[in-house]
Design a protein around this motif. Sequence first.
Motif, short mmCIF file in Angstrom:
data_model
loop_
_atom_site.label_atom_id
_atom_site.label_comp_id
_atom_site.label_asym_id
_atom_site.label_seq_id
_atom_site.Cartn_x
_atom_site.Cartn_y
_atom_site.Cartn_z
N ILE A 67 -6.64 2.95 -8.74
CA ILE A 67 -5.82 3.86 -7.93
C ILE A 67 -4.72 4.47 -8.79
CG2 ILE A 67 -4.20 4.00 -6.01
CD1 ILE A 67 -7.12 3.81 -5.15
N ALA A 68 -4.12 3.67 -9.67
CA ALA A 68 -3.04 4.17 -10.52
C ALA A 68 -3.52 5.30 -11.42
CB ALA A 68 -2.45 3.03 -11.35
N ARG A 74 -2.09 -12.01 -5.88
CA ARG A 74 -2.45 -11.63 -7.24
C ARG A 74 -2.13 -12.78 -8.20
NH1 ARG A 74 -4.79 -8.30 -4.81
NH2 ARG A 74 -4.60 -6.03 -4.93
N TRP A 78 0.83 -1.21 0.00
CA TRP A 78 0.00 0.00 0.00
C TRP A 78 0.87 1.26 0.00
CZ3 TRP A 78 -4.25 -2.53 -0.89
CH2 TRP A 78 -4.43 -3.79 -0.31
N PRO A 92 -1.83 -6.72 -11.80
CA PRO A 92 -2.68 -5.77 -11.09
C PRO A 92 -4.15 -6.15 -11.19
CG PRO A 92 -1.08 -4.63 -12.46
CD PRO A 92 -1.02 -6.08 -12.84
N PRO A 107 0.67 0.16 -11.09
CA PRO A 107 -0.19 -0.12 -9.93
C PRO A 107 0.63 -0.59 -8.72
CG PRO A 107 -1.18 -0.98 -11.93
CD PRO A 107 0.20 -0.54 -12.30
N PHE A 108 0.10 -0.36 -7.53
CA PHE A 108 0.86 -0.61 -6.31
C PHE A 108 1.20 -2.08 -6.10
CE2 PHE A 108 -3.54 -1.11 -4.82
CZ PHE A 108 -3.46 -2.26 -4.04
N ASP A 109 0.49 -2.99 -6.77
CA ASP A 109 0.73 -4.42 -6.60
C ASP A 109 1.55 -5.02 -7.74
OD1 ASP A 109 -1.24 -4.01 -8.46
OD2 ASP A 109 -2.72 -5.34 -7.55
N SER A 110 2.19 -4.17 -8.53
CA SER A 110 2.91 -4.64 -9.71
C SER A 110 4.08 -5.56 -9.38
CB SER A 110 3.42 -3.45 -10.53
OG SER A 110 2.35 -2.72 -11.08
N SER A 118 -6.29 -1.80 -7.98
CA SER A 118 -4.97 -1.16 -8.08
C SER A 118 -4.86 -0.36 -9.38
CB SER A 118 -3.86 -2.20 -7.99
OG SER A 118 -3.92 -3.11 -9.07
N ASN A 155 3.34 1.70 -1.72
CA ASN A 155 3.71 1.98 -3.11
C ASN A 155 2.84 3.07 -3.73
OD1 ASN A 155 5.76 0.03 -3.17
ND2 ASN A 155 4.35 -1.59 -3.82
N MET A 156 1.60 3.21 -3.22
CA MET A 156 0.74 4.29 -3.73
C MET A 156 1.39 5.66 -3.49
SD MET A 156 -3.04 3.16 -2.42
CE MET A 156 -3.57 1.46 -2.37
#
Length: 641
Positions: free
Chosen positions: A390-391, A488, A350, A383, A375-378, A387, A352-353
């Motif tokens: 959000i990106a 993911r 999180w 993603p 995206p924060f989960d990359s 995510s 990473n956002m």
Amino acid sequence: MTEVAGTESMPISKPEARFPGEGSSAQPDEPEELVLAAEFPEASQEQWRELVAGVLRKSGALDEGFDGLPESKLVTRTYDGLEIQPLYTADDTIEGIGFPGLPPFVRGARPEGSVTTGWDIRARFARRDAKATNTAVLADLEGGVSSIWLRVGSAGVPLDELADALNEVYVDLAPVTLDAAEDYEAAAAALLELFAEREIPPSAAVATLGADPIGLTARTGSAHPLAPAAELAARIATSHPKVRTIVADGLPFHEAGGSDAQELGATIAAGVAYLRALTEAGLDVDTAAGQLEFRLAATADQFLTIAKFRAARRLWARVTEVSGGKEGKGSGMRQHAVTSPAMLTQRDPWVNMLRTTLACFGAGVGGADAITVLPFDSAIGQPDAFSARIARNTHAVLLEESKLAGVIDPAGGSWYVENLTDELAKAAWREFTAIEAAGGIEAELASGALAARLAETWEKRSKRLATRRDPITGVSEFPNLTEKAVVRDPLDVVAEGGLPRHRYAEAFEALRDRSDAQPTRPRVFLATLGPVAAHTARASFAANLFQAGGIEAINPGAPEGLDELVAEFRASDTKVACLCGSNTSYAEEAADIAKALKEAGATSVLLAGKPGDHPGVTGYLYAGCDALEVLTGTLNELGVQ
């Protein structure tokens, strides 16, 4: 004069109340001229230096006999050796930065900047499944994305399913940038065929075909010739004037651990190699330059990111100038910023956002034409819809709510940013000329010389990461051992074999993985000495450090006496203890407590504080210590495989 723009003389109403005509000839509603802070004596840089020296002496950072400038103790350095001063003044003014749309393009490649349209919001899609890709593309376009970065071919959407992936996508309004690796010629043909099927005139088609044999060489370690890409570009330049063919990608050098100047120097060298190949294929310099797009990493270091994109345009303007390009034609660099994959974490993703927001901010202020927020989960996997949302909303907040693009080059004129831009450009030019002197980017990749320099920088970076001088929030600092893993779909395998792909958090996350694989969480006992007020600071420091390695810190509070402390240790079910207290308590009690803990079964007794003469203590934890070494040794001591 310190860097606060516009405070020297400002029209402002006098603060004191006056009735009309009282002591003033001004009209009641007419403001008078007031020099801000006029009632205070003028401050000087020497006075500031005296204040700095006083603070540093109190902290012990400045000896009484020191005869240099006190602010020199506050200077920091980048991985390129650039010195960042703690204060910049009018004496540091850089001349000749120019104007947007004019050489040297430091202030922007376009005269209008991004004021009217904002930057190009480019989203990345890297799934193999065409239907899933199409769903994600349409959702992003509806949410504000303006162009598509699509992986196709052997590592992405199959080329015969390209039309399915772009179903219902108006590719004349949402330009496509292809990432096809070695399949770039077939991918280009597939996209051009799609344009023809949808009756988009060649003169109106806009796209980037993504041919990058140099980047492919860097990624795979296998040489890929430039001539086919150049020949493709020569055909495209004639038939599709708004389509770019080649990308000079700096991400391989960035992800290998390189510095900003190394990334810029190598990317400019790649651009020059492409420029040579394109002119050999029959294009003039300006047309050849117009066939290129440059991809650079944007990091959470916002000022270096701003400076990087400004410096890059200056460097390329110089290249096109000496290559014989016509001023204002192909000399403006087309830039694609990508938030750094290297800075992304798998743990506490999180955060990473926040990192990508800073990176997007820096790239936007720096004047990038297109920006991709990963995206924060990359770093974890593919993603998901959340995510991705959000990106793209990161762009929306910065553009629509923060009005970031409302002023062209808002950092322009900042003494700090202009100096950083200038110094970074010079450092990058040195790297570029060194590559050219060695035979060019292809020769440097083939010989391993560039890889060796990048590895040297990564080694320096690794040391700073290990000592937490480069902290990673949520990983090496303030980790959360109770976080729930983010799951993911797995990422598809990408080209490997060339330059390594590093992430800054990888070493700490490997320790967390090692800890998580155990049936129970590894533990360390905090042997707290004295009252809570006396040990809290160091106990908190130690707990934070141990948690970075996935180790739970057991804090007994404030035991009353040695016997209770030892009893608490025995109950903690661990064989490693860490003393936490004041310097006074260490001098008086550390040796006896270390002896008692070892007699109670401790195989290692650490101490939170600077190394000293403490019999029985086997190691130390302190600000600037090698945290990775401490954590690895502790896990080994605990028998964690």
